[in-house]
Design a protein around this motif. Structure first.
Motif, mmCIF file in Angstrom:
data_model
loop_
_atom_site.group_PDB
_atom_site.id
_atom_site.type_symbol
_atom_site.label_atom_id
_atom_site.label_comp_id
_atom_site.label_asym_id
_atom_site.label_seq_id
_atom_site.Cartn_x
_atom_site.Cartn_y
_atom_site.Cartn_z
ATOM 1 N N GLU A 43 0.829 -1.206 0.000
ATOM 2 C CA GLU A 43 0.000 0.000 0.000
ATOM 3 C C GLU A 43 0.865 1.258 0.000
ATOM 4 O O GLU A 43 0.565 2.230 -0.693
ATOM 5 C CB GLU A 43 -0.923 0.010 1.218
ATOM 6 C CG GLU A 43 -2.045 -0.995 1.147
ATOM 7 C CD GLU A 43 -2.846 -1.068 2.441
ATOM 8 O OE1 GLU A 43 -2.656 -0.200 3.315
ATOM 9 O OE2 GLU A 43 -3.655 -1.998 2.562
ATOM 10 N N ALA A 44 1.932 1.251 0.788
ATOM 11 C CA ALA A 44 2.829 2.408 0.834
ATOM 12 C C ALA A 44 3.489 2.624 -0.527
ATOM 13 O O ALA A 44 3.645 3.769 -0.975
ATOM 14 C CB ALA A 44 3.885 2.214 1.912
ATOM 15 N N ILE A 45 3.852 1.543 -1.193
ATOM 16 C CA ILE A 45 4.467 1.651 -2.518
ATOM 17 C C ILE A 45 3.454 2.215 -3.515
ATOM 18 O O ILE A 45 3.774 3.085 -4.316
ATOM 19 C CB ILE A 45 5.002 0.277 -2.978
ATOM 20 C CG1 ILE A 45 6.154 -0.161 -2.063
ATOM 21 C CG2 ILE A 45 5.453 0.328 -4.424
ATOM 22 C CD1 ILE A 45 6.529 -1.605 -2.215
ATOM 23 N N GLU A 46 2.207 1.739 -3.454
ATOM 24 C CA GLU A 46 1.156 2.227 -4.347
ATOM 25 C C GLU A 46 0.904 3.713 -4.162
ATOM 26 O O GLU A 46 0.615 4.429 -5.113
ATOM 27 C CB GLU A 46 -0.156 1.475 -4.090
ATOM 28 C CG GLU A 46 -0.318 0.222 -4.873
ATOM 29 C CD GLU A 46 -1.683 -0.400 -4.635
ATOM 30 O OE1 GLU A 46 -2.656 0.359 -4.429
ATOM 31 O OE2 GLU A 46 -1.771 -1.628 -4.663
ATOM 32 N N LYS A 47 0.989 4.180 -2.924
ATOM 33 C CA LYS A 47 0.734 5.592 -2.620
ATOM 34 C C LYS A 47 1.916 6.485 -2.970
ATOM 35 O O LYS A 47 1.847 7.695 -2.785
ATOM 36 C CB LYS A 47 0.394 5.753 -1.142
ATOM 37 C CG LYS A 47 -0.935 5.133 -0.766
ATOM 38 C CD LYS A 47 -1.207 5.283 0.709
ATOM 39 C CE LYS A 47 -2.526 4.624 1.072
ATOM 40 N NZ LYS A 47 -2.786 4.703 2.512
ATOM 41 N N GLY A 48 3.000 5.912 -3.461
ATOM 42 C CA GLY A 48 4.150 6.695 -3.877
ATOM 43 C C GLY A 48 5.057 7.100 -2.731
ATOM 44 O O GLY A 48 5.821 8.055 -2.848
ATOM 45 N N ARG A 49 5.016 6.389 -1.632
ATOM 46 C CA ARG A 49 5.848 6.714 -0.483
ATOM 47 C C ARG A 49 7.216 6.047 -0.538
ATOM 48 O O ARG A 49 8.045 6.293 0.330
ATOM 49 C CB ARG A 49 5.126 6.295 0.805
ATOM 50 C CG ARG A 49 3.859 7.087 1.033
ATOM 51 C CD ARG A 49 3.162 6.668 2.283
ATOM 52 N NE ARG A 49 1.945 7.453 2.445
ATOM 53 C CZ ARG A 49 0.970 7.136 3.247
ATOM 54 N NH1 ARG A 49 1.053 6.052 3.988
ATOM 55 N NH2 ARG A 49 -0.100 7.896 3.335
ATOM 56 N N VAL A 50 7.433 5.211 -1.538
ATOM 57 C CA VAL A 50 8.720 4.521 -1.680
ATOM 58 C C VAL A 50 9.238 4.762 -3.093
ATOM 59 O O VAL A 50 8.507 4.583 -4.069
ATOM 60 C CB VAL A 50 8.563 3.002 -1.421
ATOM 61 C CG1 VAL A 50 9.887 2.290 -1.609
ATOM 62 C CG2 VAL A 50 7.999 2.744 -0.044
ATOM 63 N N MET A 51 10.505 5.183 -3.178
ATOM 64 C CA MET A 51 11.147 5.382 -4.474
ATOM 65 C C MET A 51 12.443 4.577 -4.505
ATOM 66 O O MET A 51 13.131 4.465 -3.490
ATOM 67 C CB MET A 51 11.438 6.856 -4.701
ATOM 68 C CG MET A 51 10.186 7.717 -4.793
ATOM 69 S SD MET A 51 10.546 9.447 -5.065
ATOM 70 C CE MET A 51 10.985 9.424 -6.777
ATOM 71 N N VAL A 52 12.749 4.021 -5.665
ATOM 72 C CA VAL A 52 13.986 3.262 -5.850
ATOM 73 C C VAL A 52 14.826 4.004 -6.873
ATOM 74 O O VAL A 52 14.377 4.238 -7.999
ATOM 75 C CB VAL A 52 13.684 1.821 -6.335
ATOM 76 C CG1 VAL A 52 14.977 1.061 -6.560
ATOM 77 C CG2 VAL A 52 12.795 1.099 -5.346
ATOM 78 N N ASN A 53 16.038 4.369 -6.470
ATOM 79 C CA ASN A 53 16.949 5.113 -7.344
ATOM 80 C C ASN A 53 16.266 6.349 -7.936
ATOM 81 O O ASN A 53 16.347 6.623 -9.137
ATOM 82 C CB ASN A 53 17.510 4.209 -8.445
ATOM 83 C CG ASN A 53 18.327 3.074 -7.869
ATOM 84 O OD1 ASN A 53 18.972 3.225 -6.841
ATOM 85 N ND2 ASN A 53 18.291 1.938 -8.529
ATOM 86 N N ASP A 54 15.544 7.086 -7.088
ATOM 87 C CA ASP A 54 14.851 8.323 -7.453
ATOM 88 C C ASP A 54 13.772 8.124 -8.508
ATOM 89 O O ASP A 54 13.475 9.039 -9.273
ATOM 90 C CB ASP A 54 15.849 9.402 -7.906
ATOM 91 C CG ASP A 54 16.774 9.821 -6.776
ATOM 92 O OD1 ASP A 54 16.308 9.849 -5.618
ATOM 93 O OD2 ASP A 54 17.947 10.114 -7.050
ATOM 94 N N GLN A 55 13.177 6.941 -8.567
ATOM 95 C CA GLN A 55 12.068 6.670 -9.478
ATOM 96 C C GLN A 55 10.949 6.010 -8.693
ATOM 97 O O GLN A 55 11.208 5.189 -7.803
ATOM 98 C CB GLN A 55 12.493 5.734 -10.605
ATOM 99 C CG GLN A 55 13.533 6.317 -11.534
ATOM 100 C CD GLN A 55 13.940 5.308 -12.597
ATOM 101 O OE1 GLN A 55 13.637 4.124 -12.508
ATOM 102 N NE2 GLN A 55 14.637 5.792 -13.616
ATOM 103 N N LEU A 56 9.705 6.355 -9.035
ATOM 104 C CA LEU A 56 8.581 5.674 -8.415
ATOM 105 C C LEU A 56 8.645 4.199 -8.786
ATOM 106 O O LEU A 56 9.035 3.850 -9.902
ATOM 107 C CB LEU A 56 7.254 6.270 -8.881
ATOM 108 C CG LEU A 56 6.902 7.630 -8.302
ATOM 109 C CD1 LEU A 56 5.630 8.167 -8.938
ATOM 110 C CD2 LEU A 56 6.727 7.534 -6.798
ATOM 111 N N ALA A 57 8.275 3.354 -7.852
ATOM 112 C CA ALA A 57 8.416 1.924 -8.077
ATOM 113 C C ALA A 57 7.098 1.203 -7.839
ATOM 114 O O ALA A 57 6.176 1.751 -7.242
ATOM 115 C CB ALA A 57 9.485 1.366 -7.140
ATOM 116 N N LYS A 58 7.036 -0.010 -8.332
ATOM 117 C CA LYS A 58 5.907 -0.893 -8.061
ATOM 118 C C LYS A 58 6.374 -1.946 -7.061
ATOM 119 O O LYS A 58 7.570 -2.145 -6.864
ATOM 120 C CB LYS A 58 5.434 -1.566 -9.342
ATOM 121 C CG LYS A 58 4.836 -0.595 -10.332
ATOM 122 C CD LYS A 58 4.287 -1.339 -11.527
ATOM 123 C CE LYS A 58 3.638 -0.380 -12.499
ATOM 124 N NZ LYS A 58 3.092 -1.060 -13.668
#
Length: 158
Positions: A43-58
């Protein structure tokens, strides 16, 4: 104590075997103890609270050793900047989970400064002077609106 040590050894072995490949982002965040369950991590990833290498991730994104993550948790508006040091698909004890990542010094300093300044920031709840209007307050509002409308109508005619 032996079961704790055995669990720690199994988690460390799993981390070593996973280093060459990669691990799903939601599994890694759960294993590193950033979130209590994989679904909360997703859920946190879906809401855009986690980024990998400065890119939004799934949630299905593969995390590898050396990747940089930005994770926002709780009510803090700042994201923790983390460098992945190890991989694991299993959730082990906290000391093992802490070995999977390293937080950057800039991130630690920024969050410490925000935490220190937090008591001096305005609380949104303090801006509310009164609660909901009471029944008599609502009646007064309706009466005032009724009179103000009729006064406006008469001034338009003249």
């Amino acid at each position: 104590m032996k079961s704790h040590q055995a669990t720690a050894q199994r988690a460390a072995e799993a981390a070593r075997t996973q280093d060459s490949a990669g691990v799903r982002l939601d599994k890694w965040l759960w294993a590193a103890r950033f979130y209590k369950t994989r679904s909360v991590a997703g859920e946190a990833i879906e809401k855009g609270r986690v980024m990998v290498n400065d890119q939004l991730a799934k949630a299905s994104r593969t995390v590898r050793v050396g990747d940089t993550l930005a994770v926002r948790q709780g009510d803090c508006p700042l994201a923790r900047r983390i460098v992945v040091k190890g991989l694991s698909e299993t959730r082990g004890p906290a000391p093992v989970a802490q070995q999977l990542y390293e937080e950057t010094e800039e991130s630690r300093a920024a969050i410490a400064a925000w935490t220190a300044a937090r008591p001096y920031q305005a609380d949104p709840a303090q801006s509310i002077e009164q609660g909901r209007p009471t029944k008599s307050d609502r009646r007064q509002l309706v009466a005032w609106q009724r009179w103000s409308v009729s006064l406006d109508d008469e001034s338009d005619k003249g």
